[in-house]
Design a protein around this motif. Structure first.
Motif, mmCIF file in Angstrom:
data_model
loop_
_atom_site.group_PDB
_atom_site.id
_atom_site.type_symbol
_atom_site.label_atom_id
_atom_site.label_comp_id
_atom_site.label_asym_id
_atom_site.label_seq_id
_atom_site.Cartn_x
_atom_site.Cartn_y
_atom_site.Cartn_z
ATOM 1 N N ARG A 1 -5.968 4.437 7.867
ATOM 2 C CA ARG A 1 -6.032 5.857 8.182
ATOM 3 C C ARG A 1 -6.570 6.647 7.005
ATOM 4 O O ARG A 1 -7.333 7.584 7.162
ATOM 5 N N ASP A 2 -6.133 6.257 5.822
ATOM 6 C CA ASP A 2 -6.553 7.029 4.657
ATOM 7 C C ASP A 2 -7.195 6.069 3.659
ATOM 8 O O ASP A 2 -6.921 4.889 3.628
ATOM 9 N N TYR B 1 30.854 19.272 5.955
ATOM 10 C CA TYR B 1 31.839 19.131 7.041
ATOM 11 C C TYR B 1 32.804 17.988 6.760
ATOM 12 O O TYR B 1 34.023 18.125 6.905
ATOM 13 N N ASP C 1 3.808 9.640 7.282
ATOM 14 C CA ASP C 1 3.362 9.832 8.651
ATOM 15 C C ASP C 1 3.888 11.147 9.237
ATOM 16 O O ASP C 1 4.961 11.602 8.871
ATOM 17 N N HIS D 1 36.957 18.374 6.048
ATOM 18 C CA HIS D 1 37.884 17.707 6.945
ATOM 19 C C HIS D 1 38.555 16.514 6.276
ATOM 20 O O HIS D 1 39.030 15.615 6.953
ATOM 21 N N ILE E 1 5.043 11.993 12.183
ATOM 22 C CA ILE E 1 6.287 11.918 12.964
ATOM 23 C C ILE E 1 7.485 11.875 12.018
ATOM 24 O O ILE E 1 8.450 12.633 12.152
ATOM 25 N N ILE E 2 7.405 10.977 11.026
ATOM 26 C CA ILE E 2 8.518 10.820 10.092
ATOM 27 C C ILE E 2 8.729 12.111 9.318
ATOM 28 O O ILE E 2 9.855 12.548 9.096
ATOM 29 N N ILE F 1 10.466 14.834 11.628
ATOM 30 C CA ILE F 1 11.865 14.557 11.951
ATOM 31 C C ILE F 1 12.728 14.645 10.705
ATOM 32 O O ILE F 1 13.823 15.208 10.728
ATOM 33 N N THR G 1 12.663 7.356 15.322
ATOM 34 C CA THR G 1 11.910 7.623 14.098
ATOM 35 C C THR G 1 12.048 6.483 13.104
ATOM 36 O O THR G 1 11.067 6.067 12.474
ATOM 37 N N PHE H 1 15.897 16.929 9.650
ATOM 38 C CA PHE H 1 17.204 16.312 9.463
ATOM 39 C C PHE H 1 17.898 16.698 8.173
ATOM 40 O O PHE H 1 19.121 16.731 8.122
ATOM 41 N N MET I 1 0.835 -1.190 0.000
ATOM 42 C CA MET I 1 0.000 0.000 0.000
ATOM 43 C C MET I 1 0.871 1.242 0.000
ATOM 44 O O MET I 1 1.775 1.380 0.797
ATOM 45 N N ILE I 2 0.620 2.112 -0.932
ATOM 46 C CA ILE I 2 1.402 3.345 -1.021
ATOM 47 C C ILE I 2 0.544 4.474 -0.493
ATOM 48 O O ILE I 2 -0.568 4.711 -0.964
ATOM 49 N N ARG I 3 1.072 5.164 0.513
ATOM 50 C CA ARG I 3 0.303 6.233 1.127
ATOM 51 C C ARG I 3 0.421 7.505 0.322
ATOM 52 O O ARG I 3 1.398 7.739 -0.362
ATOM 53 N N GLU I 4 -0.626 8.327 0.467
ATOM 54 C CA GLU I 4 -0.568 9.622 -0.185
ATOM 55 C C GLU I 4 0.514 10.478 0.430
ATOM 56 O O GLU I 4 1.287 11.121 -0.255
ATOM 57 N N GLN I 5 0.554 10.478 1.767
ATOM 58 C CA GLN I 5 1.507 11.316 2.453
ATOM 59 C C GLN I 5 2.111 10.541 3.611
ATOM 60 O O GLN I 5 1.458 9.673 4.197
ATOM 61 N N PHE J 1 20.609 19.386 8.190
ATOM 62 C CA PHE J 1 21.760 18.971 8.978
ATOM 63 C C PHE J 1 22.607 17.950 8.237
ATOM 64 O O PHE J 1 23.831 17.958 8.320
ATOM 65 N N HIS K 1 9.988 3.680 14.297
ATOM 66 C CA HIS K 1 8.579 3.978 14.054
ATOM 67 C C HIS K 1 8.210 3.696 12.595
ATOM 68 O O HIS K 1 7.175 3.079 12.318
#
Lengths: 160, 118
Positions: free
Chosen positions: B116-117, A27, A7, A31, A9-10, A13, B84, A17, A1-5, A20, B87
Protein backbone atom coordinates in the motif's frame (compact mmCIF):
# COMPACT_ATOMS: atom_id res chain seq x y z
CA UNK A 1 7.85 -4.00 7.75
CA UNK A 2 7.02 -0.95 9.80
CA UNK A 3 4.29 1.21 8.38
CA UNK A 4 4.32 4.94 8.42
CA UNK A 5 0.77 5.09 9.64
CA UNK A 6 -1.62 2.51 11.03
CA UNK A 7 -4.57 1.18 9.06
CA UNK A 8 -7.65 3.43 8.85
CA UNK A 9 -9.98 0.90 10.54
CA UNK A 10 -7.63 0.34 13.48
CA UNK A 11 -6.99 4.06 13.77
CA UNK A 12 -10.67 4.98 13.92
CA UNK A 13 -11.67 2.30 16.39
CA UNK A 14 -8.69 2.84 18.69
CA UNK A 15 -9.19 6.59 18.72
CA UNK A 16 -12.76 5.89 19.76
CA UNK A 17 -11.65 3.45 22.43
CA UNK A 18 -8.91 5.30 24.30
CA UNK A 19 -11.16 7.73 26.24
CA UNK A 20 -13.54 4.93 27.16
CA UNK A 21 -10.65 2.87 28.49
CA UNK A 22 -9.53 5.74 30.67
CA UNK A 23 -13.02 6.30 32.04
CA UNK A 24 -13.30 2.57 32.70
CA UNK A 25 -10.01 2.65 34.60
CA UNK A 26 -11.44 5.31 36.90
CA UNK A 27 -14.66 3.29 37.23
CA UNK A 28 -12.71 0.24 38.37
CA UNK A 29 -10.85 2.48 40.84
CA UNK A 30 -13.93 3.95 42.52
CA UNK A 31 -15.66 0.57 42.72
CA UNK A 32 -12.65 -0.93 44.47
CA UNK A 33 -14.31 -1.36 47.86
CA UNK A 34 -17.58 -3.04 46.98
CA UNK A 35 -16.85 -5.10 43.89
CA UNK A 36 -13.86 -6.64 42.12
CA UNK A 37 -11.42 -3.94 41.15
CA UNK A 38 -9.18 -1.45 42.85
CA UNK A 39 -6.15 0.67 42.31
CA UNK A 40 -3.88 -1.88 40.69
CA UNK A 41 -6.39 -3.08 38.12
CA UNK A 42 -7.58 0.43 37.36
CA UNK A 43 -4.01 1.58 36.92
CA UNK A 44 -3.28 -1.25 34.53
CA UNK A 45 -6.34 -0.39 32.44
CA UNK A 46 -5.36 3.26 32.43
CA UNK A 47 -1.81 2.40 31.37
CA UNK A 48 -3.18 0.12 28.64
CA UNK A 49 -4.81 3.15 27.04
CA UNK A 50 -1.41 4.84 26.80
CA UNK A 51 0.13 1.66 25.41
CA UNK A 52 -2.65 1.50 22.81
CA UNK A 53 -1.86 5.10 21.97
CA UNK A 54 1.81 4.23 21.48
CA UNK A 55 0.88 1.31 19.22
CA UNK A 56 -1.58 3.42 17.28
CA UNK A 57 0.38 6.59 16.64
CA UNK A 58 3.96 6.63 17.78
CA UNK A 59 6.00 6.71 20.94
CA UNK A 60 6.57 10.42 20.50
CA UNK A 61 2.81 11.01 20.72
CA UNK A 62 2.72 9.32 24.12
CA UNK A 63 5.76 11.28 25.25
CA UNK A 64 4.12 14.49 24.12
CA UNK A 65 1.00 13.80 26.18
CA UNK A 66 2.67 12.08 29.13
CA UNK A 67 6.31 13.07 29.25
CA UNK A 68 8.88 11.23 31.31
CA UNK A 69 9.29 14.10 33.73
CA UNK A 70 5.55 13.98 34.40
CA UNK A 71 5.89 10.22 34.74
CA UNK A 72 8.47 10.54 37.50
CA UNK A 73 6.30 13.12 39.26
CA UNK A 74 3.28 10.81 39.05
CA UNK A 75 4.82 7.69 40.43
CA UNK A 76 6.46 9.61 43.24
CA UNK A 77 3.13 11.28 43.97
CA UNK A 78 1.35 7.94 44.25
CA UNK A 79 3.89 6.53 46.69
CA UNK A 80 3.73 9.82 48.60
CA UNK A 81 -0.04 9.53 49.00
CA UNK A 82 0.20 5.92 50.18
CA UNK A 83 2.99 6.45 52.67
CA UNK A 84 1.63 9.84 53.70
CA UNK A 85 -1.69 8.37 54.80
CA UNK A 86 0.19 5.58 56.55
CA UNK A 87 2.40 7.99 58.46
CA UNK A 88 -0.55 10.24 59.29
CA UNK A 89 -2.11 7.27 61.08
CA UNK A 90 1.22 6.67 62.81
CA UNK A 91 1.36 10.31 63.96
CA UNK A 92 -2.19 10.15 65.30
CA UNK A 93 -1.24 7.29 67.60
CA UNK A 94 -2.15 4.18 65.63
CA UNK A 95 -0.20 1.66 63.64
CA UNK A 96 0.99 2.19 60.07
CA UNK A 97 -2.12 2.42 57.82
CA UNK A 98 -4.40 2.18 60.87
CA UNK A 99 -7.16 4.16 59.16
CA UNK A 100 -9.55 4.20 62.12
CA UNK A 101 -7.36 6.76 63.89
CA UNK A 102 -8.02 9.23 61.06
CA UNK A 103 -11.46 9.89 62.56
CA UNK A 104 -9.70 12.34 64.89
CA UNK A 105 -9.07 14.74 61.99
CA UNK A 106 -11.82 13.71 59.56
CA UNK A 107 -15.49 14.58 60.16
CA UNK A 108 -16.51 10.92 60.35
CA UNK A 109 -16.68 8.01 62.75
CA UNK A 110 -13.87 5.39 62.63
CA UNK A 111 -15.78 3.04 60.32
CA UNK A 112 -16.43 5.66 57.64
CA UNK A 113 -12.90 7.05 58.07
CA UNK A 114 -11.58 3.56 57.33
CA UNK A 115 -13.86 3.28 54.30
CA UNK A 116 -12.80 6.56 52.70
CA UNK A 117 -9.13 6.23 53.60
CA UNK A 118 -8.99 2.98 51.64
CA UNK A 119 -10.24 4.97 48.63
CA UNK A 120 -7.41 7.49 49.10
CA UNK A 121 -4.88 4.66 49.29
CA UNK A 122 -6.32 3.16 46.12
CA UNK A 123 -5.92 6.48 44.32
CA UNK A 124 -2.24 6.51 45.27
CA UNK A 125 -1.81 2.93 44.05
CA UNK A 126 -3.57 3.76 40.78
CA UNK A 127 -1.33 6.72 40.01
CA UNK A 128 1.85 4.75 40.77
CA UNK A 129 0.82 1.66 38.83
CA UNK A 130 -0.22 3.71 35.80
CA UNK A 131 3.05 5.64 35.72
CA UNK A 132 5.21 2.55 36.27
CA UNK A 133 3.40 0.54 33.58
CA UNK A 134 3.84 3.30 31.01
CA UNK A 135 7.46 3.68 32.09
CA UNK A 136 8.14 -0.05 31.67
CA UNK A 137 6.59 0.01 28.21
CA UNK A 138 8.59 3.07 27.15
CA UNK A 139 11.78 1.48 28.49
CA UNK A 140 11.10 -1.70 26.54
CA UNK A 141 10.58 0.28 23.35
CA UNK A 142 13.57 2.59 23.66
CA UNK A 143 16.01 0.22 25.31
CA UNK A 144 16.15 2.31 28.48
CA UNK A 145 17.37 5.54 26.91
CA UNK A 146 15.33 8.30 28.44
CA UNK A 147 14.58 11.53 26.66
CA UNK A 148 17.09 14.32 26.98
CA UNK A 149 19.92 11.92 27.80
CA UNK A 150 22.01 13.21 24.89
CA UNK A 151 21.57 16.85 25.88
CA UNK A 152 22.48 16.11 29.47
CA UNK A 153 25.61 14.37 28.28
CA UNK A 154 26.48 17.36 26.10
CA UNK A 155 25.89 19.74 28.97
CA UNK A 156 28.09 17.61 31.19
CA UNK A 157 30.93 17.62 28.66
CA UNK A 158 30.58 21.36 28.12
CA UNK A 159 30.85 22.10 31.80
CA UNK A 160 34.03 20.11 31.95
CA UNK B 1 -38.00 -14.15 30.81
CA UNK B 2 -35.81 -16.98 32.07
CA UNK B 3 -36.78 -19.08 29.05
CA UNK B 4 -35.82 -16.32 26.63
CA UNK B 5 -32.53 -15.75 28.45
CA UNK B 6 -31.78 -19.49 28.32
CA UNK B 7 -32.52 -19.57 24.60
CA UNK B 8 -30.09 -16.71 24.01
CA UNK B 9 -27.39 -18.36 26.11
CA UNK B 10 -27.79 -21.72 24.38
CA UNK B 11 -27.58 -19.97 21.02
CA UNK B 12 -24.38 -18.31 22.17
CA UNK B 13 -22.91 -21.62 23.30
CA UNK B 14 -23.87 -23.18 19.97
CA UNK B 15 -22.02 -20.45 18.07
CA UNK B 16 -19.01 -20.86 20.38
CA UNK B 17 -19.01 -24.60 19.69
CA UNK B 18 -19.03 -23.99 15.93
CA UNK B 19 -16.17 -21.51 16.32
CA UNK B 20 -14.16 -24.07 18.27
CA UNK B 21 -14.75 -26.76 15.65
CA UNK B 22 -13.64 -24.32 12.99
CA UNK B 23 -10.52 -23.46 14.96
CA UNK B 24 -9.59 -27.12 15.33
CA UNK B 25 -10.41 -28.28 11.82
CA UNK B 26 -9.37 -25.48 9.49
CA UNK B 27 -5.92 -25.78 7.94
CA UNK B 28 -4.16 -22.42 8.30
CA UNK B 29 -4.05 -19.10 10.10
CA UNK B 30 -6.41 -17.13 7.89
CA UNK B 31 -9.23 -19.65 7.91
CA UNK B 32 -8.87 -20.27 11.63
CA UNK B 33 -9.07 -16.58 12.40
CA UNK B 34 -12.05 -16.39 10.07
CA UNK B 35 -13.91 -19.01 12.12
CA UNK B 36 -12.96 -17.85 15.60
CA UNK B 37 -13.43 -14.13 15.02
CA UNK B 38 -16.98 -14.44 13.76
CA UNK B 39 -17.89 -17.12 16.27
CA UNK B 40 -16.48 -15.21 19.23
CA UNK B 41 -18.19 -11.98 18.29
CA UNK B 42 -21.64 -13.43 17.72
CA UNK B 43 -21.39 -15.94 20.58
CA UNK B 44 -20.39 -13.28 23.11
CA UNK B 45 -23.15 -11.03 21.85
CA UNK B 46 -25.80 -13.73 22.31
CA UNK B 47 -24.49 -14.80 25.69
CA UNK B 48 -24.26 -11.30 27.14
CA UNK B 49 -27.74 -10.40 25.90
CA UNK B 50 -29.00 -13.59 27.56
CA UNK B 51 -27.33 -12.61 30.85
CA UNK B 52 -28.77 -9.10 30.63
CA UNK B 53 -32.26 -10.55 30.21
CA UNK B 54 -31.67 -12.92 33.09
CA UNK B 55 -31.06 -9.97 35.42
CA UNK B 56 -34.65 -8.90 34.83
CA UNK B 57 -36.20 -12.26 35.70
CA UNK B 58 -37.38 -11.15 39.15
CA UNK B 59 -39.50 -8.55 37.49
CA UNK B 60 -38.58 -5.06 36.44
CA UNK B 61 -36.32 -3.42 39.02
CA UNK B 62 -33.80 -0.59 38.97
CA UNK B 63 -30.76 -2.67 40.01
CA UNK B 64 -31.44 -5.31 37.38
CA UNK B 65 -31.85 -2.63 34.73
CA UNK B 66 -28.51 -1.04 35.65
CA UNK B 67 -26.74 -4.38 35.54
CA UNK B 68 -28.38 -5.15 32.20
CA UNK B 69 -27.25 -1.83 30.75
CA UNK B 70 -23.68 -2.51 31.89
CA UNK B 71 -23.76 -5.91 30.21
CA UNK B 72 -25.15 -4.43 27.00
CA UNK B 73 -22.28 -1.90 27.07
CA UNK B 74 -19.83 -4.80 27.33
CA UNK B 75 -21.51 -6.37 24.30
CA UNK B 76 -21.31 -3.15 22.27
CA UNK B 77 -17.62 -2.64 23.04
CA UNK B 78 -16.87 -6.26 22.29
CA UNK B 79 -18.71 -5.93 19.00
CA UNK B 80 -16.37 -3.07 18.08
CA UNK B 81 -13.11 -4.39 19.51
CA UNK B 82 -13.11 -8.03 18.45
CA UNK B 83 -13.37 -7.53 14.66
CA UNK B 84 -10.79 -4.75 14.87
CA UNK B 85 -8.32 -6.96 16.71
CA UNK B 86 -8.88 -9.71 14.15
CA UNK B 87 -8.38 -7.24 11.35
CA UNK B 88 -5.09 -6.07 12.86
CA UNK B 89 -3.83 -9.64 13.30
CA UNK B 90 -4.76 -10.69 9.77
CA UNK B 91 -3.38 -7.53 8.23
CA UNK B 92 -0.01 -7.99 9.91
CA UNK B 93 0.06 -11.66 8.90
CA UNK B 94 -0.64 -10.68 5.30
CA UNK B 95 2.00 -7.99 5.31
CA UNK B 96 4.62 -10.32 6.75
CA UNK B 97 4.16 -12.60 3.71
CA UNK B 98 2.21 -15.46 5.27
CA UNK B 99 0.86 -17.37 2.30
CA UNK B 100 -2.70 -18.74 2.44
CA UNK B 101 -3.26 -22.50 2.35
CA UNK B 102 -4.45 -24.08 -0.89
CA UNK B 103 -5.43 -27.64 -1.65
CA UNK B 104 -2.67 -28.30 -4.20
CA UNK B 105 -0.08 -26.13 -2.44
CA UNK B 106 0.07 -23.50 -5.19
CA UNK B 107 0.04 -19.86 -4.34
CA UNK B 108 -3.24 -18.28 -5.37
CA UNK B 109 -2.11 -14.68 -5.13
CA UNK B 110 0.70 -12.91 -6.82
CA UNK B 111 3.60 -12.75 -4.38
CA UNK B 112 4.94 -10.46 -2.99
CA UNK B 113 1.64 -8.58 -2.69
CA UNK B 114 1.46 -5.04 -3.87
CA UNK B 115 2.32 -2.77 -0.96
CA UNK B 116 0.00 0.00 0.00
CA UNK B 117 2.76 2.39 0.87
CA UNK B 118 6.32 2.82 -0.34
Amino acid sequence: MIREQEDIIIQTICRFFIPFMQVYGLYVLVHGHGSPGGGFQGGCIFAASFILMAILYDLSEVKRRFSEKLNVVFFSLGVFIFVGVGWLCLLLGGNFLDYGKLSKILPADPVMARYYSIAVIEIGIQITVMAIMVSIFVDLLTGGEHEGAAEEEDAGSNSK
Amino acid sequence: MVIVAAIFMVAGLFVFAIATIGFLRFPDFYTRMHATAKGDTLGTLFFVIGLALYYLHHGFCWLGLVQGIKLILIAVFWLLASPTATHALLRSAFESDLSPWTKDGKAIIEWPPKRRDK
